[in-house]
Design an enzyme around this catalytic site. Structure first.
Site, PDB file in Angstrom:
ATOM      1  N   GLY A 289       0.800  -1.199  -0.109  1.00  0.00           N
ATOM      2  CA  GLY A 289      -0.062  -0.184   0.026  1.00  0.00           C
ATOM      3  C   GLY A 289       0.630   1.274  -0.129  1.00  0.00           C
ATOM      4  N   ASN A 290       2.146   1.087   0.445  1.00  0.00           N
ATOM      5  CA  ASN A 290       2.796   2.398   0.708  1.00  0.00           C
ATOM      6  C   ASN A 290       3.547   2.649  -0.486  1.00  0.00           C
ATOM      7  OD1 ASN A 290       1.960   3.097   3.109  1.00  0.00           O
ATOM      8  ND2 ASN A 290       3.597   1.829   4.287  1.00  0.00           N
TER       9      ASN A 290
ATOM     10  N   LYS B 292      -3.695  -4.516  12.253  1.00  0.00           N
ATOM     11  CA  LYS B 292      -3.284  -3.874  10.842  1.00  0.00           C
ATOM     12  C   LYS B 292      -3.700  -2.603  10.676  1.00  0.00           C
ATOM     13  CE  LYS B 292      -2.873  -4.794   6.174  1.00  0.00           C
ATOM     14  NZ  LYS B 292      -1.610  -5.083   6.046  1.00  0.00           N
TER      15      LYS B 292
ATOM     16  N   LYS C 296      -2.414  -8.164   2.945  1.00  0.00           N
ATOM     17  CA  LYS C 296      -2.256  -8.261   1.600  1.00  0.00           C
ATOM     18  C   LYS C 296      -1.282  -9.452   1.044  1.00  0.00           C
ATOM     19  CE  LYS C 296       0.771  -5.736  -0.003  1.00  0.00           C
ATOM     20  NZ  LYS C 296       2.232  -5.923   0.098  1.00  0.00           N
TER      21      LYS C 296
ATOM     22  N   LYS D 248       5.341  -9.895   5.314  1.00  0.00           N
ATOM     23  CA  LYS D 248       6.077 -10.002   4.439  1.00  0.00           C
ATOM     24  C   LYS D 248       7.125 -11.488   4.367  1.00  0.00           C
ATOM     25  CE  LYS D 248       5.927  -5.569   2.397  1.00  0.00           C
ATOM     26  NZ  LYS D 248       4.814  -5.111   3.249  1.00  0.00           N
TER      27      LYS D 248
END
Length: 312
Positions: A9-10, A122, A208, A266
Site C-alpha cells: 500500500g505504501n 493492521k 495483503k 512479508k
C-alpha cells in the site's frame, strides 16, 4: 514464468504523502513502469495493499451517522476498484494495445474465530500525532498503535482461508490477460453462523502479503514478489548494526524477529510460499522488480540455497 507481484500500500501512497487522486495516480504510473517490462516474458498477476486508501474512505465516512457509515468490507471493495482502475489504465498506456488487462473484485473467506479479531494489528489510514490519535480514539472508539514516531489506526486482520475467485483468475490467465486481483488482501467475508451458504461481509482488513501468498500457491506461481518501500529485508532495522539480507532459506529468516505491522507478514508469507511450493520469493523495492526476477536485488528466499548471504 507465472509471477505474482504484490504491491505494498505504501508503494502506491507513501508515508506522509497527501492522500489525493493525483498523488495516487502518479504512484500508480511509477508502479506500472516497474511492472510493464515483465509482461513480454511472463504471466502476471498483480495484487496490492490498501491500508492508506481504506483508511481514507473510513475518514470520509465519518460524515455519516455511526449507523450509516460503510463497513470495512465495502470500503475494501471500493479500494479494489479504485486502485485496480488506476493500475490497469497506467499499464495499458505502456503495453501493446492488444494486451488484455482485467481487474477482478476478489472475496476472501476468513474464520469467525480467528484470534486476529481480538488483537487488531493492521495499520490503516493516515499517520497522526499522539494528541490527535487520542482525540479520534475518544470520538470514534477506534484503536490506535504507534507506527514509528507517529500513530495510526489498527483494525482486525484475520488470516485468509479461501479465495473465491481463483477459477476466474485462471480462466483470464489462459487468455494471456494481466490480472489485478486480491487488492488489499481481498474483501473479507465469512459464512454466517448457522448457514452453510450465506456469505456476509466482515469488519476487517486481510493482510495483503498473506493473501498474495495463498493466491500464488493456488495458482501454482513460479515466483512471488513482495514489493515494498525497503530495498531488502534487514536485521536490526534502524540501528548501527543494520544489515541487508540478499539470499536466505526460510529457516534462516525464521531465526530473526520482524515487526508484526510491517516486515513480519512479508517474511512469513515469503517463507511459507518458498517452503510449501519449493519455489522462490523476493522482497524488495518497487523500482527493483525486474532485478528481483533475475535474483540480483532484494531479498531472495528459496529452500534451494545453502545459507544466508548478505549485501556488502
Amino acid at each position: 514464468m507465472r509471477v505474482v507481484v504484490a504491491l505494498g500500500g505504501n508503494a502506491l501512497l507513501r508515508r506522509g504523502e497527501a492522500m489525493t487522486a493525483d498523488v495516487q495516480r502518479r504512484n500508480a504510473r511509477i508502479a506500472a513502469e516497474a511492472i510493464a517490462p515483465l509482461a513480454a516474458e511472463h504471466e502476471l498477476i498483480i495484487t496490492h495493499g490498501n491500508g492508506p486508501q481504506v483508511g481514507l474512505l473510513a475518514l470520509q465516512g465519518a460524515a455519516y451517522k455511526p449507523d450509516e457509515a460503510y463497513p470495512l468490507d465495502v470500503l475494501g471493495a471500493e479500494t479494489e476498484g479504485m486502485i485496480g482502475y488506476m493500475l490497469e489504465q497506467e499499464l495499458g498506456n505502456l503495453l501493446p494495445f492488444e494486451q488484455p488487462l482485467a481487474t477482478l473484485l476478489t472475496m476472501v473467506e476468513v474464520d469467525a474465530d480467528d484470534p486476529g479479531f481480538s488483537n487488531p494489528t493492521k495499520f490503516v489510514g493516515p499517520i497522526y500525532e499522539k494528541a490527535d490519535a487520542e482525540r479520534i480514539r475518544t470520538e470514534k472508539g477506534w484503536v490506535f498503535k504507534q507506527d514509528g514516531d507517529k500513530w495510526r489506526r489498527v483494525v482486525a486482520s484475520p488470516l485468509p482461508k479461501r479465495i473465491f475467485e481463483v477459477r476466474p483468475v485462471r480462466w483470464l490467465l489462459e487468455q494471456r490477460t494481466i490480472v489485478i486481483c486480491a487488492g488489499g488482501g481481498g474483501i473479507p467475508t465469512m459464512y454466517e453462523k448457522g448457514s452453510d451458504r450465506k456469505l456476509i461481509g466482515v469488519e476487517a482488513v486481510i493482510d495483503k502479503d498473506l493473501c498474495s501468498e495463498l493466491l500464488a500457491r493456488e495458482l501454482d506461481a513460479d515466483l512471488l514478489i513482495l514489493a515494498t518501500d525497503a530495498q531488502a529485508v534487514c536485521t536490526d532495522w534502524g540501528k548501527p548494526s543494520q544489515k541487508s539480507i540478499h539470499k536466505a532459506r526460510p529457516d534462516d529468516l525464521r531465526q530473526f524477529s520482524f515487526p508484526a505491522g510491517s516486515m513480519g507478514p512479508k517474511v512469513d508469507a515469503a517463507c511459507h510460499f518458498a517452503q510449501a511450493r519449493g519455489k522462490t520469493t523476493a522482497i524488495g523495492a518497487l523500482a527493483d522488480i525486474a532485478s528481483m526476477v533475475r535474483g540480483e536485488r532484494g531479498t531472495i528466499i528459496s529452500s534451494d540455497f545453502t545459507g544466508l548471504s548478505w549485501y556488502a
